[in-house]
Design an enzyme around this catalytic site. Sequence first.
Site, mmCIF file in Angstrom:
data_model
loop_
_atom_site.group_PDB
_atom_site.id
_atom_site.type_symbol
_atom_site.label_atom_id
_atom_site.label_comp_id
_atom_site.label_asym_id
_atom_site.label_seq_id
_atom_site.Cartn_x
_atom_site.Cartn_y
_atom_site.Cartn_z
ATOM 1 C CE LYS A 160 -34.965 -43.995 -41.995
ATOM 2 N NZ LYS A 160 -35.107 -42.773 -41.189
ATOM 3 N N GLY A 172 -24.230 -44.416 -40.331
ATOM 4 C CA GLY A 172 -24.876 -44.422 -39.025
ATOM 5 C C GLY A 172 -24.125 -45.324 -38.072
ATOM 6 C CB SER A 173 -25.131 -46.655 -34.826
ATOM 7 O OG SER A 173 -26.338 -47.307 -35.170
ATOM 8 N N GLY A 206 -25.975 -50.877 -38.615
ATOM 9 C CA GLY A 206 -25.218 -51.493 -39.710
ATOM 10 C C GLY A 206 -25.319 -53.011 -39.677
ATOM 11 C CD GLU A 240 -18.392 -44.750 -45.613
ATOM 12 O OE1 GLU A 240 -17.549 -44.375 -44.782
ATOM 13 O OE2 GLU A 240 -18.097 -45.241 -46.709
ATOM 14 C CB CYS A 295 -18.435 -40.206 -38.320
ATOM 15 S SG CYS A 295 -17.864 -39.372 -39.806
ATOM 16 C CD GLU A 354 -19.513 -43.186 -32.764
ATOM 17 O OE1 GLU A 354 -20.481 -43.952 -32.889
ATOM 18 O OE2 GLU A 354 -19.040 -42.533 -33.701
HETATM 19 P P1 NAD Z 1 -28.325 -44.508 -36.356
HETATM 20 O O1 NAD Z 1 -27.619 -45.746 -36.787
HETATM 21 O O2 NAD Z 1 -29.106 -44.536 -35.114
HETATM 22 O O3 NAD Z 1 -29.329 -44.014 -37.485
HETATM 23 C C1 NAD Z 1 -28.897 -43.849 -38.819
HETATM 24 C C2 NAD Z 1 -30.071 -44.059 -39.747
HETATM 25 O O4 NAD Z 1 -30.506 -45.418 -39.632
HETATM 26 C C3 NAD Z 1 -31.302 -43.184 -39.444
HETATM 27 O O5 NAD Z 1 -31.868 -42.743 -40.666
HETATM 28 C C4 NAD Z 1 -32.233 -44.158 -38.745
HETATM 29 O O6 NAD Z 1 -33.586 -43.827 -38.919
HETATM 30 C C5 NAD Z 1 -31.905 -45.453 -39.463
HETATM 31 N N1 NAD Z 1 -32.258 -46.668 -38.714
HETATM 32 C C6 NAD Z 1 -32.393 -46.819 -37.363
HETATM 33 N N2 NAD Z 1 -32.767 -48.098 -37.068
HETATM 34 C C7 NAD Z 1 -32.865 -48.750 -38.252
HETATM 35 C C8 NAD Z 1 -33.207 -50.084 -38.614
HETATM 36 N N3 NAD Z 1 -33.511 -51.009 -37.708
HETATM 37 N N4 NAD Z 1 -33.200 -50.419 -39.925
HETATM 38 C C9 NAD Z 1 -32.864 -49.514 -40.879
HETATM 39 N N5 NAD Z 1 -32.563 -48.222 -40.590
HETATM 40 C C10 NAD Z 1 -32.540 -47.848 -39.301
HETATM 41 O O7 NAD Z 1 -27.178 -43.382 -36.360
HETATM 42 P P2 NAD Z 1 -27.322 -41.865 -35.945
HETATM 43 O O8 NAD Z 1 -27.489 -41.825 -34.467
HETATM 44 O O9 NAD Z 1 -28.302 -41.178 -36.827
HETATM 45 O O10 NAD Z 1 -25.874 -41.314 -36.355
HETATM 46 C C11 NAD Z 1 -24.788 -41.423 -35.526
HETATM 47 C C12 NAD Z 1 -23.868 -42.532 -35.974
HETATM 48 O O11 NAD Z 1 -23.487 -42.335 -37.338
HETATM 49 C C13 NAD Z 1 -22.582 -42.539 -35.196
HETATM 50 O O12 NAD Z 1 -22.222 -43.853 -34.896
HETATM 51 C C14 NAD Z 1 -21.588 -41.918 -36.173
HETATM 52 O O13 NAD Z 1 -20.248 -42.233 -35.941
HETATM 53 C C15 NAD Z 1 -22.073 -42.458 -37.463
HETATM 54 N N6 NAD Z 1 -21.569 -41.656 -38.593
HETATM 55 C C16 NAD Z 1 -20.640 -42.205 -39.432
HETATM 56 C C17 NAD Z 1 -20.134 -41.460 -40.495
HETATM 57 C C18 NAD Z 1 -19.114 -42.043 -41.451
HETATM 58 O O14 NAD Z 1 -18.935 -41.490 -42.532
HETATM 59 N N7 NAD Z 1 -18.447 -43.127 -41.110
HETATM 60 C C19 NAD Z 1 -20.588 -40.154 -40.703
HETATM 61 C C20 NAD Z 1 -21.540 -39.630 -39.811
HETATM 62 C C21 NAD Z 1 -22.031 -40.400 -38.764
#
Ligand code: NAD
Length: 492
Positions: free
Chosen positions: A186, A239-240, A244, A262, A297, A396
């Site tokens: 997704k 993601g965030s 997570g 991650e 990130c 962040e």
């Molecule tokens: P996010 O956590 O808001 O979303 C990431 C994904 O999770 C999206 O596909 C979103 O639809 C999904 N999501 C949202 N709510 C959910 C839920 N309740 N259940 C399951 N899935 C859900 O993150 P973002 O705003 O898309 O990305 C930014 C974040 O990602 C920042 O914190 C950044 O540091 C991190 N990031 C980390 C790395 C790494 O390798 N460590 C790389 C890139 C980005």
Amino acid sequence: MDQSQIDLLRVRQIAPQSHFIDGRWQAPREVLEVTSPIDGKSLTTIGRADHDEVDQAVAAARKSFDDGRWSRMPPAARKKIMHRIADLIEAHALELAVLGVRDNGTEIGMAIKAEPGSAAGTFRFYAEAIDKVYGEVAPTADNVLGLIQKEPIGVVGAIIPWNFPLMIGAWKLAPAIAAGNSIVLKPAEVASLSWLRLTELCAEAGLPDGVLNVVTGKGTVAGEAMGLHKDIDVLVFTGSGFVGRKLLEYSARSNLKRVYLELGGKSPNVIFDDAKDIEAAAIGSVNGIFRNSGQVCVAGSRILVQRSIKDQFLEAFVRHAEALNVGDPLNLTNDVGAVTSSTQLAQNLGHVDKAKNEGATLLTGGDQINQASGGNYMAPTVFSDVSSTMSLAQEEVFGPVAAVMDFEDEAQAVAIANDSDYGLAAGVWTADLSRAHRMVRSIRSGVVHVNCYGGPDVTVPLTGFKQSGNGSDKSMYALDKYTDLKTAWIQL
Ligand code: NAD
């Protein structure tokens, strides 16, 4: 890559998008509007998957895994298909990059390298790995044979963010299928388009039906359904930290699926007064925080400067930050593009207000710019006089905001660098080799860049320490997330 090619691609109509399930495009029941961060205009629609559509995708992945169409295909044949995927990505690189930029706003110069460029490299790396991972024979007594081998786990669920969908998606998909798994992926709701095009290329390359299934839509609906699904064996996420944590809960409430995270960072970038070239350190540090509007990130968002060179460094850092051209990400003369969504832009501006209220000194930026374009643009923003107790040093932002802090000596630099819940990345600028090695040992983060910031390729793992995550993307280590260790104990 020239401007005229980009300009032809940027005006292409984009058809309403579907889910990809069991090798077929399936019209969604409900849709979400996609707007471009470049100008706020509507681009198309994507599917808004519900629980039932997620179920169908997982069932297709399960069927394709269990009948062995991919998991038991000879490694040499799987390798050929993965190389073909890389060939097709390279052949369509500019098209993929422009489509992605229209969706998420990354400046095209960066997007072309970081998105199709690194995705193709990642497919090639894991294509080559397929037939190079051997099992082991245990050192047993003579009357027994102990075999240790790696098996694919089954159905992988992958949830990815919006900042680099092709690169991060490839970091999940390529090792997952190289190991023989099937997958449901997704993408983020604000950056699905280039991934859907890449999905089409995977099918064209001959990836069998059901091995890659893609559902788009809301994290809180489709993502949650994946997290709670009892037939997903392992969930890989970028993601965030907020999401997570939810995924860990979903796992506990469902089938205890393995969860690899991650997550974010608040990475320290430390400039010592013995850095060989302060100007070069300033330029590297500007790129380390402001590229892709800070939506990286590993961005070096906490700049730690030794007090003896603070004024000299800050003058150069602010000068180079102010020299960045921020604007239309598809214009090759711009250095920095758009913030991905208006929600993210509002959050960035909220962090600026909070930093001002907490007493940090705003040296440049802090505002939305280019408002007449209708898009989401923010000026590179620099705060100095930031202390570890301020939210700007701890939270962040995920936007173009640098927090400059100062330190007296190496011990204090290490203490400030490690005063964070995160541990994703760091930078150190020094001409003293011993100091560089001491800093690499002392900083609690997955990667420490020395005299540069950014750039590690697929050959090295990306690993989060502390609340930046667990497990690794990239390199041979990533395969551990997608394989089970099976042993056989054979009486001879
Ligand atoms: P996010 O956590 O808001 O979303 C990431 C994904 O999770 C999206 O596909 C979103 O639809 C999904 N999501 C949202 N709510 C959910 C839920 N309740 N259940 C399951 N899935 C859900 O993150 P973002 O705003 O898309 O990305 C930014 C974040 O990602 C920042 O914190 C950044 O540091 C991190 N990031 C980390 C790395 C790494 O390798 N460590 C790389 C890139 C980005």
